[in-house]
Design an enzyme around this catalytic site. Structure first.
Site, PDB file in Angstrom:
ATOM      1  N   GLY A 118       5.335 -11.633 -35.632  1.00  0.00           N
ATOM      2  CA  GLY A 118       6.274 -10.335 -35.176  1.00  0.00           C
ATOM      3  C   GLY A 118       7.415 -10.602 -34.928  1.00  0.00           C
ATOM      4  O   GLY A 118       8.103 -12.343 -34.922  1.00  0.00           O
ATOM      5  N   VAL A 166       9.423 -10.147 -32.514  1.00  0.00           N
ATOM      6  CA  VAL A 166      10.044 -11.034 -30.475  1.00  0.00           C
ATOM      7  C   VAL A 166       8.737 -12.273 -31.105  1.00  0.00           C
ATOM      8  O   VAL A 166       8.977 -13.135 -30.515  1.00  0.00           O
ATOM      9  CB  VAL A 166       9.281 -10.161 -29.340  1.00  0.00           C
ATOM     10  CG1 VAL A 166       9.213 -11.059 -28.324  1.00  0.00           C
ATOM     11  CG2 VAL A 166       9.941  -9.074 -29.398  1.00  0.00           C
ATOM     12  N   ARG A 202       4.250  -5.547 -16.030  1.00  0.00           N
ATOM     13  CA  ARG A 202       4.781  -5.115 -15.077  1.00  0.00           C
ATOM     14  C   ARG A 202       5.168  -4.006 -13.778  1.00  0.00           C
ATOM     15  O   ARG A 202       6.162  -4.577 -13.065  1.00  0.00           O
ATOM     16  CB  ARG A 202       6.521  -4.705 -16.171  1.00  0.00           C
ATOM     17  CG  ARG A 202       6.734  -5.822 -17.109  1.00  0.00           C
ATOM     18  CD  ARG A 202       8.204  -4.705 -18.046  1.00  0.00           C
ATOM     19  NE  ARG A 202       7.885  -5.049 -19.222  1.00  0.00           N
ATOM     20  CZ  ARG A 202       8.948  -4.865 -20.415  1.00  0.00           C
ATOM     21  NH1 ARG A 202       9.094  -3.765 -20.647  1.00  0.00           N
ATOM     22  NH2 ARG A 202       9.268  -5.713 -21.363  1.00  0.00           N
ATOM     23  N   CYS A 258      14.261  -4.722 -22.737  1.00  0.00           N
ATOM     24  CA  CYS A 258      15.288  -5.661 -22.802  1.00  0.00           C
ATOM     25  C   CYS A 258      16.428  -5.412 -22.540  1.00  0.00           C
ATOM     26  O   CYS A 258      17.381  -5.511 -21.792  1.00  0.00           O
ATOM     27  CB  CYS A 258      15.186  -5.400 -24.374  1.00  0.00           C
ATOM     28  SG  CYS A 258      14.873  -4.151 -25.137  1.00  0.00           S
ATOM     29  N   SER A 270      16.629  -4.398 -33.560  1.00  0.00           N
ATOM     30  CA  SER A 270      15.733  -4.742 -33.295  1.00  0.00           C
ATOM     31  C   SER A 270      15.168  -4.683 -32.207  1.00  0.00           C
ATOM     32  O   SER A 270      13.614  -5.375 -31.929  1.00  0.00           O
ATOM     33  CB  SER A 270      16.406  -6.232 -33.613  1.00  0.00           C
ATOM     34  OG  SER A 270      17.040  -6.309 -32.018  1.00  0.00           O
ATOM     35  N   LYS A 330      11.296   3.119 -18.622  1.00  0.00           N
ATOM     36  CA  LYS A 330      11.127   1.545 -17.883  1.00  0.00           C
ATOM     37  C   LYS A 330      11.931   1.109 -16.989  1.00  0.00           C
ATOM     38  O   LYS A 330      12.330   0.114 -16.610  1.00  0.00           O
ATOM     39  CB  LYS A 330      11.029   0.958 -19.081  1.00  0.00           C
ATOM     40  CG  LYS A 330       9.793   0.923 -19.889  1.00  0.00           C
ATOM     41  CD  LYS A 330       9.450   0.143 -21.188  1.00  0.00           C
ATOM     42  CE  LYS A 330       8.278   0.378 -22.011  1.00  0.00           C
ATOM     43  NZ  LYS A 330       8.373   0.401 -23.463  1.00  0.00           N
ATOM     44  N   HIS A 373      22.475  -5.514 -27.051  1.00  0.00           N
ATOM     45  CA  HIS A 373      22.881  -3.984 -26.523  1.00  0.00           C
ATOM     46  C   HIS A 373      23.553  -4.148 -25.906  1.00  0.00           C
ATOM     47  O   HIS A 373      23.878  -4.955 -24.749  1.00  0.00           O
ATOM     48  CB  HIS A 373      21.141  -3.357 -25.272  1.00  0.00           C
ATOM     49  CG  HIS A 373      20.192  -3.253 -25.295  1.00  0.00           C
ATOM     50  ND1 HIS A 373      19.872  -3.069 -27.738  1.00  0.00           N
ATOM     51  CD2 HIS A 373      18.504  -3.557 -25.805  1.00  0.00           C
ATOM     52  CE1 HIS A 373      18.419  -3.283 -27.572  1.00  0.00           C
ATOM     53  NE2 HIS A 373      17.415  -2.880 -26.997  1.00  0.00           N
TER      54      HIS A 373
END
Lengths: 350, 350, 350, 350
Positions: free
Chosen positions: A13, A15, A109, A148, A178, A204, A241
């Site tokens: 993938g 990442v 997380r 991210c 992305s 998140k 970002h």
């Protein structure tokens, strides 16, 4: 010195490919296993992977066979770029087997004993590992890097928060495509457009920011009690970002002080001078009106820094600023690699 | 019925071209003069204009000669797409000469006797004209449409503000490239990028929003005293500004009430059923998580409406939402044309 | 070893910036002068330059003062990124003064005694310099690199042409925006679009290709007599030109032979192993159906190679293929730097 | 007059959505059935469809239930936007059942008795229907519109070919992303990029162009014997294919003659003045150097025309030009609707 063998989970993938790019020539780690989904298992990496980042995969990996998540993995560290549902099951299994799992997935997380780590922000939370091993009965352990977007939000304000306590935080993000992986977002949906919604992202950002800006009391995570409001948007940018921040304090620093704190920030000693650490400042504060910009600033210092600009006062809260970081490097694979390096420096892995 | 002759000032520029597009086949107005800068004067429009919007200019204008700003203009209304500095001088001169100037320039937006108008928002401010004529000694008069981003901000919240008074407003914009005119922003600066700064824009949004959400007491403009904080960004979208709003109230409505008020909003009677009015709602509130989007929503109902979505509660202020409108139509030329239509309906122009 | 002092003419423009990027840390050359237009002269480079490529300018240049084209330049080599008209006058003057001018401008490309050079293609044409110095009465000399699109066209077919003579060549280009400089093409003209015209480009591709694929007889340039037809288009790609080639031969090689020749091509000995030479092949031939692609292939091997793919037979001429190279590096600044390195290796500069 | 009931097969896809857009308010046809894949059957169109073109679906269709391909369809005409494999089976079945199938799929384009039609090009090939019904034993019949790129290629050169026989044709395309459907091409593959390959496209362009430029002898299709070479590329444009043509003739017309022929072309009488016919010229020939451009020319005259420019001589073949048409309208759904209108005008459907 022998390098430490590492596995990459979800290696085909987007990442996973970033992990490969960052680990291909790493001074401490060597890639010993590429692990993929059923579709890829048994194929060579050359056959299994549609390489979507620039250039070509490292040639020495092309003929490596893709392993299954069921296989016993010849590694001490596993870097996970697995989808959440798969991560949930597999990461715990690997930790149980004695592997150090550095995960980029969101599955754990919010687990009370699993640290969400940005070394320069809360590197000391690594201490949770001991409690985690005991509580879960694992031989290995599990640590995660944040979402991210959370990375951009937290990196610049964490050092200010250590001195001037933040009690309110408004975030509006302009996120790169992305972040949604590959194939991800169809060209026809995002060209000449903005999509003002990313599923689950606002929650998140809010939850993980509170964790990262919180403290460790004993071995208990105490999230920050600040009030956070996030609005997340997708823009047609490939990588990098951008977040617009508005920050309220119990007692606010001056703009100059806030800038000074960010410029001087180094993070705890355990987080410094790692192979993937930025060579210069962790946070770059730019003077120009029209910076930071994702295309111009995302790759600075290997994509591992956070660039801030337009630091100025806010008429509603106290300080406004704009922050840019590379979502796929600092905000994903690079963050997890840095976490693993900190584990080594801290003596958790030999 | 004879149509009213109108001039377009700055006719070769990108807003000028929009005026032409909107007025080419207008039921009440006919284009009697195209006015350009020294570079264009004396040429035919065909020679002078680099037409950058879709399609071709109306063929009947191709051989019209571009007039100078010094010429006497054969018109009752002048639509101005002039640069600020030029507008400052010329618009007053034309108003003095008896012409109704409907300006898209910012030169006079802060003048105490010049209304900044969005018909459905503060159409009643048109009453300032009488005071203006007297105070300035003009035979004509001057009214302006607000900055394109202000339009998006104010349209959806104005009707709520009439019932539930807004006291705080945080704005983060994602603005289209056409807002900077043509040639405007080089491809190499904005491709795959965000530029987190637009000169003067944040001040305009803050000041003009206060005017538009303010009231008229006697013939005195009383700007709203709300606290506003704007962060403006350029994204690589061609047309259609997106703004993320967070709104605080003295006493907040419920989300459902806020939505209801926006959906039912029509504006004052004088602003309704004009040739350029939307055929349906002035504000469209969408249910889908991922709307509004500039490319998909900017052209709805001739580009004259404002589309809102993601109306939800905010943990810092009270309500958050996203608003999209066509910056070059509703937010510029179309807004000024609507202003002129309201002048006619109100009997100011015969 | 002392480095050779070099000047960059047109240092603030987009090609000038590329020269700076490539020369900032060069093993043989050091930047001794930055030369700009009237607008920049006397300012520091920091003040004069709007840096538009990624990252920031080398910090040691920020305080260097921009010199005028009238100044005496403290250099042995001048890299020229001047506009054609200016280049015409200045480049001859500098050559007269004894400087080696490596130009990226088109002003002298058609001069009978000035070589248009791609080292690996026609490095031997460097011999024209002697004749040039004599004919022009210059102490220095002048050599040029071709138009960026010509580079893509000629690099892959030149080695084939040495064995199998090409007599017809059809070129359709899809060119990147950076070829037009900065500010260059407005976003509003090229977004979501193709522009099927680039002024003067088709003639340049046709004329320069004939020169580069021609021979040197005695010290006389004999252009190839092949028939060339070029159609040039601008696409919304930032960097990396793509050309679709269809090639006719007096006697055609097989596809396999053509591929083999390209893969094995190294260029003349004088052009090999220079600091800016690709580390691997000069021409990379890819097997995948969907390569080369400008974004994925332009940066390979420092942007100094040419990537070819889809080599297949053509029903009208003989062989079709697609070629991609980085227009701003291999096709502009990088090509000129390579030319200068060849001059040094050949002993022209000490 | 009662409208003719029509079904749309593949109604939720991107071509299906275009059919809906074009048929929603059609003077002769009314949409009586929306047909989708298993995933959609039984849902309302509102639930089943992810509307990706601008605006919203016609509101009267939102609650229509999506039918299955197994259902008996209440229609006289079926417009097919089915994938090739599905089309193969279903289209024949429907034709057998007595329905007139106007297909946009490629499944039957090479069938000897199925016409590939562009009304203005080879409208007379409609006569094949009689032979087809007899040969296949169908009560209905089947006709197809060509591949979207073929449309651009053939429309401008067909009228020239009727007078000056073309014997060679070189095509290089720059194709829009929407040609690949939705989700189609990921943003991460095509942003800032060109993809020099589209599977099967070059063969389609070559084979279908020969059919469309061929003749009908008796009821036998005689494809043109011209030599064609196509190179197809994907560019990051949303809609509107651009093709660069180079054309060789047995005996070539002058450039002026070629332009004249294109400008005057109307097509056979049976193809004229249909509801979807362009209001003006079928082929627009532009004078400007930099036209046609997909974004500026694709929507002219409802997206049903073909715009040509840069008509000039070619040094290898005879004439070069550039042609643009809207791939999703003229090159897909609009072409099939025009075919159906011609069927009605010709008396095949009552």
């Amino acid at each position: 010195m022998n390098k430490i063998p590492v596995a990459i989970l979800g290696a085909t993938g987007i990442v996973g490919q970033r992990f490969i790019e960052l680990l291909a020539d790493h001074p401490w780690f060597e890639i010993s296993a590429l692990v993929g989904s059923q579709r890829s298992v048994g194929k060579t990496f050359r056959e299994a992977c549609n390489w979507v980042i620039a250039g070509d995969p490292p040639s020495y990996l092309l003929d490596m066979q893709v392993l299954s998540l069921e296989d016993e993995l010849p590694c001490k560290i596993a870097f996970s770029a697995l989808p959440t549902q798969v991560a949930k099951e597999i990461e715990a299994k690997l930790a149980y087997q004695g592997i150090a799992v550095c995960s980029n997935a969101s599955a754990y997380r919010q687990h009370p004993n699993v640290p969400v780590l940005i070394p320069e922000v809360n590197g000391d939370h690594i201490a949770l590992i001991e409690k985690q091993k005991e509580a879960c009965g694992w031989d290995g352990y599990l640590l995660t890097s944040p979402n991210c977007t959370t990375t951009n939000v937290v990196m610049p304000i964490a050092p200010i928060n250590q001195i001037y306590k933040i009690n309110k935080l408004a975030v509006v993000s302009l996120q790169a495509v992305s972040g949604a992986g590959h194939p991800g977002i169809p060209f026809l949906d995002i060209y000449d457009n903005v999509i003002p919604f990313i599923g689950g992202e606002e929650e998140k950002v809010e939850n993980e920011s509170r964790l990262l800006l919180g403290s460790l009391q004993g071995l208990e995570q105490k999230p920050s009690e600040m009030v956070i409001s996030a609005q997340t948007n997708r823009v047609n940018v490939s990588h990098g970002h951008t977040v617009c921040l508005s920050i309220g304090f119990e007692k606010a620093p001056s703009i100059e002080e806030a800038i000074q704190i960010m410029k001087e920030h180094k993070g705890p000693e355990i987080a410094q001078n790692l192979p993937s650490s930025p060579n210069g400042n962790v946070i770059i504060v730019r003077d120009e009106d029209n910076r930071p910009q994702p295309r111009r600033d995302r790759d600075t210092d290997k994509g591992m820094i956070c660039t801030v600009g337009r630091v100025r006062s806010c008429s509603i809260l106290d300080i406004k600023m704009v922050s840019v970081a590379h979502n796929a490097i600092r905000g994903a694979a690079g963050g997890s690699v840095l976490n693993a390096e900190m584990l080594v420096k801290a003596g958790y892995i030999k």
